[in-house]
Scaffold this motif. Structure first.
Motif, PDB file in Angstrom:
ATOM      1  N   UNK A  97       0.846  -1.187   0.000  1.00 30.06           N
ATOM      2  CA  UNK A  97       0.000   0.000   0.000  1.00 30.06           C
ATOM      3  C   UNK A  97       0.887   1.244   0.000  1.00 30.06           C
ATOM      4  N   UNK A  98       0.363   2.387  -0.462  1.00 35.79           N
ATOM      5  CA  UNK A  98       1.154   3.627  -0.453  1.00 35.79           C
ATOM      6  C   UNK A  98       1.727   3.901   0.938  1.00 35.79           C
ATOM      7  N   UNK A  99       2.980   4.325   0.947  1.00 42.00           N
ATOM      8  CA  UNK A  99       3.645   4.624   2.199  1.00 42.00           C
ATOM      9  C   UNK A  99       4.370   3.459   2.832  1.00 42.00           C
ATOM     10  N   UNK A 100       4.183   2.271   2.311  1.00 41.19           N
ATOM     11  CA  UNK A 100       4.836   1.089   2.875  1.00 41.19           C
ATOM     12  C   UNK A 100       6.352   1.204   2.766  1.00 41.19           C
ATOM     13  N   UNK A 101       7.036   0.668   3.763  1.00 39.07           N
ATOM     14  CA  UNK A 101       8.492   0.717   3.811  1.00 39.07           C
ATOM     15  C   UNK A 101       9.073  -0.610   3.319  1.00 39.07           C
ATOM     16  N   UNK A 106      22.199  -1.223   0.126  1.00 38.91           N
ATOM     17  CA  UNK A 106      23.041  -0.098  -0.290  1.00 38.91           C
ATOM     18  C   UNK A 106      24.492  -0.548  -0.175  1.00 38.91           C
ATOM     19  N   UNK A 107      25.206  -0.676  -1.312  1.00 39.98           N
ATOM     20  CA  UNK A 107      24.816  -0.284  -2.666  1.00 39.98           C
ATOM     21  C   UNK A 107      23.796  -1.246  -3.262  1.00 39.98           C
ATOM     22  N   UNK A 108      23.079  -0.751  -4.271  1.00 40.57           N
ATOM     23  CA  UNK A 108      22.083  -1.586  -4.922  1.00 40.57           C
ATOM     24  C   UNK A 108      21.637  -0.976  -6.236  1.00 40.57           C
ATOM     25  N   UNK A 109      20.869  -1.742  -6.962  1.00 41.82           N
ATOM     26  CA  UNK A 109      20.366  -1.331  -8.269  1.00 41.82           C
ATOM     27  C   UNK A 109      19.496  -0.083  -8.113  1.00 41.82           C
ATOM     28  N   UNK A 110      19.822   1.037  -8.769  1.00 40.74           N
ATOM     29  CA  UNK A 110      19.126   2.303  -8.511  1.00 40.74           C
ATOM     30  C   UNK A 110      17.655   2.299  -8.890  1.00 40.74           C
ATOM     31  N   UNK A 111      17.258   1.480  -9.871  1.00 33.57           N
ATOM     32  CA  UNK A 111      15.861   1.485 -10.284  1.00 33.57           C
ATOM     33  C   UNK A 111      14.935   0.994  -9.179  1.00 33.57           C
ATOM     34  N   UNK A 112      15.440   0.146  -8.251  1.00 33.15           N
ATOM     35  CA  UNK A 112      14.593  -0.243  -7.113  1.00 33.15           C
ATOM     36  C   UNK A 112      14.077   0.999  -6.406  1.00 33.15           C
ATOM     37  N   UNK A 113      15.027   1.827  -6.023  1.00 28.22           N
ATOM     38  CA  UNK A 113      14.700   3.031  -5.260  1.00 28.22           C
ATOM     39  C   UNK A 113      13.774   3.934  -6.057  1.00 28.22           C
ATOM     40  N   UNK A 114      14.072   4.100  -7.322  1.00 32.78           N
ATOM     41  CA  UNK A 114      13.290   5.020  -8.146  1.00 32.78           C
ATOM     42  C   UNK A 114      11.872   4.506  -8.394  1.00 32.78           C
ATOM     43  N   UNK A 115      11.722   3.205  -8.647  1.00 36.00           N
ATOM     44  CA  UNK A 115      10.382   2.644  -8.858  1.00 36.00           C
ATOM     45  C   UNK A 115       9.566   2.732  -7.579  1.00 36.00           C
ATOM     46  N   UNK A 116      10.166   2.377  -6.458  1.00 33.49           N
ATOM     47  CA  UNK A 116       9.446   2.445  -5.182  1.00 33.49           C
ATOM     48  C   UNK A 116       8.961   3.861  -4.906  1.00 33.49           C
ATOM     49  N   UNK A 117       9.832   4.832  -5.099  1.00 31.60           N
ATOM     50  CA  UNK A 117       9.442   6.213  -4.834  1.00 31.60           C
ATOM     51  C   UNK A 117       8.359   6.679  -5.804  1.00 31.60           C
ATOM     52  N   UNK A 122       8.251   3.735   0.311  1.00 31.10           N
ATOM     53  CA  UNK A 122       9.464   4.268   0.932  1.00 31.10           C
ATOM     54  C   UNK A 122      10.584   3.235   0.887  1.00 31.10           C
ATOM     55  N   UNK A 123      11.589   3.461   0.055  1.00 33.68           N
ATOM     56  CA  UNK A 123      12.748   2.559   0.086  1.00 33.68           C
ATOM     57  C   UNK A 123      13.580   2.818   1.338  1.00 33.68           C
ATOM     58  N   UNK A 124      13.992   1.758   2.008  1.00 35.95           N
ATOM     59  CA  UNK A 124      14.784   1.869   3.233  1.00 35.95           C
ATOM     60  C   UNK A 124      16.140   1.215   2.977  1.00 35.95           C
ATOM     61  N   UNK A 125      17.171   2.001   2.708  1.00 36.13           N
ATOM     62  CA  UNK A 125      18.481   1.411   2.395  1.00 36.13           C
ATOM     63  C   UNK A 125      19.089   0.708   3.602  1.00 36.13           C
ATOM     64  N   UNK A 126      19.663  -0.447   3.359  1.00 32.76           N
ATOM     65  CA  UNK A 126      20.369  -1.209   4.390  1.00 32.76           C
ATOM     66  C   UNK A 126      21.834  -1.270   3.982  1.00 32.76           C
ATOM     67  N   UNK A 127      22.682  -0.683   4.803  1.00 33.61           N
ATOM     68  CA  UNK A 127      24.103  -0.605   4.466  1.00 33.61           C
ATOM     69  C   UNK A 127      24.746  -1.985   4.507  1.00 33.61           C
ATOM     70  N   UNK A 128      25.319  -2.426   3.396  1.00 32.59           N
ATOM     71  CA  UNK A 128      26.038  -3.688   3.353  1.00 32.59           C
ATOM     72  C   UNK A 128      27.447  -3.485   3.914  1.00 32.59           C
ATOM     73  N   UNK A 129      27.923  -4.503   4.641  1.00 33.25           N
ATOM     74  CA  UNK A 129      29.200  -4.348   5.324  1.00 33.25           C
ATOM     75  C   UNK A 129      30.113  -5.547   5.067  1.00 33.25           C
ATOM     76  N   UNK A 130      31.420  -5.264   5.071  1.00 34.90           N
ATOM     77  CA  UNK A 130      32.398  -6.309   4.791  1.00 34.90           C
ATOM     78  C   UNK A 130      32.310  -7.433   5.803  1.00 34.90           C
TER      79      UNK A 130
END
Length: 368
Positions: A97-101, A106-117, A122-130
């Motif tokens: 539904x609209x507004x869903x998170x 992150x990093x990630x494919x940019x179109x995910x973020x753009x399509x969601x927005x 609401x795209x919620x980036x999760x920082x990937x770590x070594x």
């Protein structure tokens, strides 16, 4: 795509450009694919199909899951889409539904973020770590969900921009995390088939309710044919069908006929992958000597994602200079990570061995 446009402009001006910016195979669609399309075209009638796709293609995709993963998928759960991009749009519209998170890497494919927005999500980036293997993990998601509830997660393995894969245990943990908290698990598997060690695993092995998106673009060398698929729970089939009927009526008939033949082109496609593997070996062995040694594990796909902090903190300017001065087109990390992408870049080795050797030669001269 801006880098591609700039590279094309320089080519029109007479410059010789090495292309490592675009994520698409340099090989043509397999011979069997082209022959199937040619035969269908000669038949003359290129019309609409069912919105869910041609039944024989849906059946063949379902069989692919049995043969490749040992997972049972009924053809009724397969939705053929106009590329994986349409699969994401249809799935996001049906799931959230609209507004869903929705958690994304992150990093990630940019179109995910753009399509969601664009869909008021609401795209919620999760920082990937070594220390977590540059993977999306259940533990990294738990704190986010407890802070403000998520509606779903979107994982990609092998990943763009890095090629890094989510291991079997981590993938199982993601599935369990989503089931326990009632979240949707969307798995982008469009680079399956392009791995250089252990084969990629489908999320469906660990969560039968997962929504899996795949495509004929990458392994099957059919980017411009714009044909992909989704595997969804039965209760989502009708909502996706209604959305598809209204948004684009049906996937392209000609591309569906061609895609059906792609499953019989394995020998040719494995030859293409072997060329990628040789190109990958060149970059992994040569780039550290050029000062580009901090990379995510390139387990699959056809990318190297490198930290170039010792060379620049402005990846856009760095890639522009590389194009203008060395004639090598690469993608700045800011495309994939607005926060830390300023000192990263992505290099595609889909052009093959000769392209990568020439790129290394030019970069060695350029970087001194």
């Amino acid at each position: 795509m801006d880098v591609l446009a700039a590279a094309a402009e320089r080519e029109r001006a007479g410059h010789d450009i090495i292309h490592m910016e675009v994520g698409q195979p340099s090989a043509p669609a397999p011979r069997l694919v082209r022959e199937a399309a040619r035969a269908a075209l000669e038949d003359g009638r290129i019309g609409y199909t069912e919105a869910l796709g041609l039944r024989p293609l849906r059946e063949r995709i379902a069989r692919h899951y049995r043969d490749s993963y040992g997972v049972t998928v009924t053809p009724e759960r397969v939705v053929v889409t106009t590329g994986s991009s349409a699969g994401f749009v249809l799935s996001f519209l049906a799931l959230f539904d609209p507004g869903a998170r929705v958690a994304i890497s992150a990093p990630g494919y940019p179109a995910y973020r753009n399509i969601l927005e664009a869909l008021d999500l609401e795209p919620v980036p999760v920082r990937l770590r070594a220390e977590e293997g540059w993977q999306l993990t259940a533990s990294s998601l738990a704190a986010l969900h407890e802070d403000r509830p998520l509606a779903g997660i979107l994982a990609m393995s092998p990943a763009n921009p890095s090629g890094t894969m989510i291991g079997r245990e981590a993938l199982a943990s993601l599935g369990a995390f989503c089931r326990q908290r009632g979240l949707w698990f969307v798995s982008d598997e469009i680079y399956h088939g392009l791995t250089y060690g252990e084969a990629a695993e489908t999320a469906l092995r660990h969560d039968d309710d997962a929504v899996v998106i795949n495509s004929f673009s990458k392994y099957y060398c059919m980017t411009g044919w714009r044909i992909g698929w989704a595997v969804v729970p039965e209760r989502l089939v009708r909502p996706l069908e209604r959305l598809a009927q209204n948004l684009y009526i049906s996937p392209p008939y000609l591309s569906q006929v061609a895609a059906l033949a792609a499953f019989d082109a394995t020998a040719e496609l494995e030859g293409v992958k072997a060329e990628y593997a040789r190109a990958r070996d060149i970059l992994l062995s040569e780039l550290p000597g050029l000062g580009i040694g901090e990379m995510h594990p390139a387990d699959g796909a056809f990318y190297v994602y490198a930290d170039v902090a010792r060379l620049t903190n402005d990846s856009v300017a760095f890639c522009r200079r590389m194009l203008e001065e060395a004639g090598v087109a690469t993608t700045p990390g800011l495309d994939f990570d607005p926060d830390e992408g300023g000192h990263h870049l992505r290099l595609s080795f889909a052009g093959g061995e000769a392209v990568c050797r020439e790129a290394v030669r030019r970069l060695r001269g350029w970087l001194g």
